[in-house]
Structures are given as C-alpha cells and as structure tokens.
Design a protein around this motif. Structure first.
Motif, PDB file in Angstrom:
ATOM      1  N   LEU A 133       5.155  -8.312   2.527  1.00 27.96           N
ATOM      2  CA  LEU A 133       4.370  -7.112   2.243  1.00 27.96           C
ATOM      3  C   LEU A 133       2.871  -7.397   2.301  1.00 27.96           C
ATOM      4  O   LEU A 133       2.092  -6.563   2.776  1.00 27.96           O
ATOM      5  CB  LEU A 133       4.750  -6.558   0.865  1.00 27.96           C
ATOM      6  N   GLU A 140       1.027   0.164   7.804  1.00 24.95           N
ATOM      7  CA  GLU A 140       2.390  -0.363   7.875  1.00 24.95           C
ATOM      8  C   GLU A 140       3.125  -0.199   6.549  1.00 24.95           C
ATOM      9  O   GLU A 140       4.313   0.128   6.516  1.00 24.95           O
ATOM     10  CB  GLU A 140       2.355  -1.837   8.289  1.00 24.95           C
ATOM     11  N   ASN A 143       4.062   3.434   6.204  1.00 27.63           N
ATOM     12  CA  ASN A 143       5.212   3.723   7.057  1.00 27.63           C
ATOM     13  C   ASN A 143       6.499   3.170   6.448  1.00 27.63           C
ATOM     14  O   ASN A 143       7.560   3.801   6.525  1.00 27.63           O
ATOM     15  CB  ASN A 143       5.002   3.137   8.458  1.00 27.63           C
ATOM     16  N   TYR A 144       6.396   1.972   5.856  1.00 25.12           N
ATOM     17  CA  TYR A 144       7.561   1.373   5.190  1.00 25.12           C
ATOM     18  C   TYR A 144       8.058   2.299   4.072  1.00 25.12           C
ATOM     19  O   TYR A 144       9.265   2.520   3.927  1.00 25.12           O
ATOM     20  CB  TYR A 144       7.178   0.003   4.628  1.00 25.12           C
ATOM     21  N   CYS A 145       7.107   2.814   3.299  1.00 28.24           N
ATOM     22  CA  CYS A 145       7.473   3.720   2.208  1.00 28.24           C
ATOM     23  C   CYS A 145       8.145   4.977   2.755  1.00 28.24           C
ATOM     24  O   CYS A 145       9.178   5.419   2.240  1.00 28.24           O
ATOM     25  CB  CYS A 145       6.240   4.099   1.393  1.00 28.24           C
ATOM     26  N   LYS A 147       9.705   5.460   5.635  1.00 21.93           N
ATOM     27  CA  LYS A 147      11.009   5.181   6.246  1.00 21.93           C
ATOM     28  C   LYS A 147      12.086   4.895   5.211  1.00 21.93           C
ATOM     29  O   LYS A 147      13.270   5.153   5.449  1.00 21.93           O
ATOM     30  CB  LYS A 147      10.885   3.995   7.214  1.00 21.93           C
ATOM     31  N   ASN A 148      11.680   4.341   4.046  1.00 21.09           N
ATOM     32  CA  ASN A 148      12.647   3.966   3.028  1.00 21.09           C
ATOM     33  C   ASN A 148      12.672   4.936   1.842  1.00 21.09           C
ATOM     34  O   ASN A 148      13.212   4.616   0.782  1.00 21.09           O
ATOM     35  CB  ASN A 148      12.347   2.544   2.534  1.00 21.09           C
ATOM     36  N   ILE A 166       6.731  -0.436  -3.570  1.00 21.58           N
ATOM     37  CA  ILE A 166       7.886  -0.989  -2.844  1.00 21.58           C
ATOM     38  C   ILE A 166       8.661  -1.945  -3.742  1.00 21.58           C
ATOM     39  O   ILE A 166       9.888  -1.938  -3.782  1.00 21.58           O
ATOM     40  CB  ILE A 166       7.422  -1.688  -1.559  1.00 21.58           C
TER      41      ILE A 166
END
Length: 297
Positions: A133, A140, A143-145, A147-148, A166
């Motif tokens: 992370l 990024e 985007n991770y947040c 997408k998940n 996260i």
C-alpha cells in the motif's frame, strides 16, 4: 431525597452532523447552560497550529466552555481512531467525575462510532500489505478502495487515511451492536441549500481570518508535503502561492471540497440507526428539555 452521590451519572451527549451544520454554536450554548465540557471528535482539529484551516473553536469559545480533543499532536504525528477512543474515554470519565456533562461533538464518523459502539480495534494488517500500500499512489489507493467496495475516508487525498481505511477493512474490529448506555445521540439535519450557503460563508470567513498566512507558517514549520498538509484547504493555498490558482478559484474549489466532505460524512452517519436527526432548533429544545429534567431530578 437522593443525595448527590446517589444521583445517576451525567449522560454522554453526542452531537454529530456534517461540516458547517452548526454543531459548534449549539454545543457551546448547551454546555454553558448545563455544566458541560466538550470533547471534539474531529480528525483535523487534533493537529496543533492548524487553527483557521480546520475551523477550530475560537479562544473566546474555549474560554466559555472547556474543550478537549484539540491540539493533541503535531502535524505528521500518527494519531488513529483507536488513539482517539482511548483519549475520549478517559476524558468522559474525568468530566463525569467532576459532576459535569460530557458532550462528544464532531463530524468524524469513525471517531464517534469508535466511542459510542465501543470499538475494539484490532492490530494492523501484516507488513507485507502495508509495504504494498505504501508503494501505491493516491489515485491507485482510491481505485483500490473503489474496486473493493471500501468507503473512502473523509480526506480522500491523504495517503495515510486511505491506507488506514484499507487496513481497517482487512482487520476484524469488534463493536457493540447498540450504543453505550446512558448516551443520547443527536444528528443535525440541514436543508441542502442552507448547508451549501453555510459552507460558502465559512469559506469566506476562513480567508478573512488569515488562512493563507497560516498555511505559509505551517508550510515553513512542518513542510508542505507533511501528510496533515495534504488535505483540507492547505494544498489549494499552496497552488495559489505558486501561481497555479487565483484566490477566487481557491475559494470556489474549497467550497466544493467541503461540500463533498459533508456528503461523505452524511453517508457514514446515516448508517447509524440510533442517531436522532433534528434541525438545530429541534435539537436545542430536545436536549435542553432532557438535561433540565435530569438536573432537577
């Protein structure tokens, strides 16, 4: 007749709501009238020297009523929701021991929920994930947040807040399903147009009060790349100082940022079915009635 020692301890009064909804003026009036002390549940006002940009209570307001939870760490120091919970719990105990009413007030949902639902915060996730992370950019991480299905933090431009969001998703924090006993939870509801107007007026006030000069001082003292300086109005002031934005553009962009913050705060808070949503006037009458009856019981 019950003696002082036999009386029930004062309730924990929680007042929450979006930024610029009028929480501060309400709680100062109530705390002043009913012997209260205020614990600020705001992830921005914990930082020292960040006074104007975070809209901290003024020196005059702090003189009228004791305030806690302000200026706890210097910008750059690590301060988590678990840290706040530990701090707030100790202050609630101290305030009640003095026979005063503890008021927990703010718009940082995790700070509020951590205390009210007695979160048992777990340990950080493994260092391997932390290193991954830490190597990711803000975009990024966002985007991770997305997408998940991880809710973005209030300051979604702050890498540390994104990483913590996260990590919290990856750890199993235990919490009570109901609020603490002897607590009253009120949320301030505001008409959208009125809230937008309040945010615009506060933006103007920040600049009239010298937020540009404050930002310059903070940049010199702590560095512009300090994580505490990456959110709120400070990055916009930096762009203004570097010639990238006009003052009018800075003010308009700050209004937009605060408006987005208010909407994120409401999204978080509305998940709490125990919050009693009231207008400022309704909240004042409701809480005054309860506290007046308790004072004479």
């Amino acid at each position: 007749m019950a003696t002082e020692l036999e009386r029930a301890e004062p309730p924990l009064v929680v007042i929450t709501g979006p930024t610029a909804s009028g929480k501060t003026s309400l709680v100062i009036a109530l705390a002043g009238r009913f012997g209260g002390e205020i614990i600020c549940a705001d992830s921005r006002t914990v930082y020292r020297d960040m006074d104007i940009g975070t809209a901290k209570p003024t020196a005059a307001e702090r003189t009228r009523v004791p305030h806690w939870g302000l200026d706890l760490v210097v910008p750059g120091d690590r301060f988590t929701a678990a840290d706040f919970k530990h701090y707030a719990e100790s202050k609630i105990e101290e305030i009640r021991a003095r026979g005063h009413v503890p008021f927990l007030v703010g718009g940082t949902g995790l700070y509020i929920d951590g205390v009210v639902f007695d979160y048992r915060f777990g340990a950080d996730v493994d260092e391997g994930l932390r290193q991954l992370l830490d190597s990711m950019s803000v975009d990024e991480l966002q985007n991770y947040c997305n997408k998940n299905n991880i809710e973005l933090p209030e300051n979604s431009q702050n890498r540390r807040y994104l990483v913590r969001s996260i990590e919290r998703r990856g750890s199993n924090h235990k919490r009570n399903t109901e609020p603490l006993p002897n607590s009253i939870i009120v949320g301030i509801t505001t008409n959208r147009e009125l809230l937008r107007t309040r945010i615009e007026h506060r933006s103007e006030q920040l600049f009239d009060d010298g937020v540009v000069e404050e930002a310059i001082m903070l940049g010199k003292k702590y560095g512009w790349n300090n994580e505490a300086m990456t959110g709120n109005v400070y990055p916009l002031v930096r762009q203004y100082l570097e010639g990238g934005l006009s003052m009018h553009e800075v003010q308009q962009k700050f209004v937009t940022l605060d408006w987005r913050l208010a909407k994120r705060q409401l999204t978080w808070l509305r998940r709490n079915k125990y919050i009693q949503w009231k207008t400022l006037e309704e909240a004042e009458h409701y809480l005054s009635d309860i506290l007046a009856r308790m004072a004479t019981s």
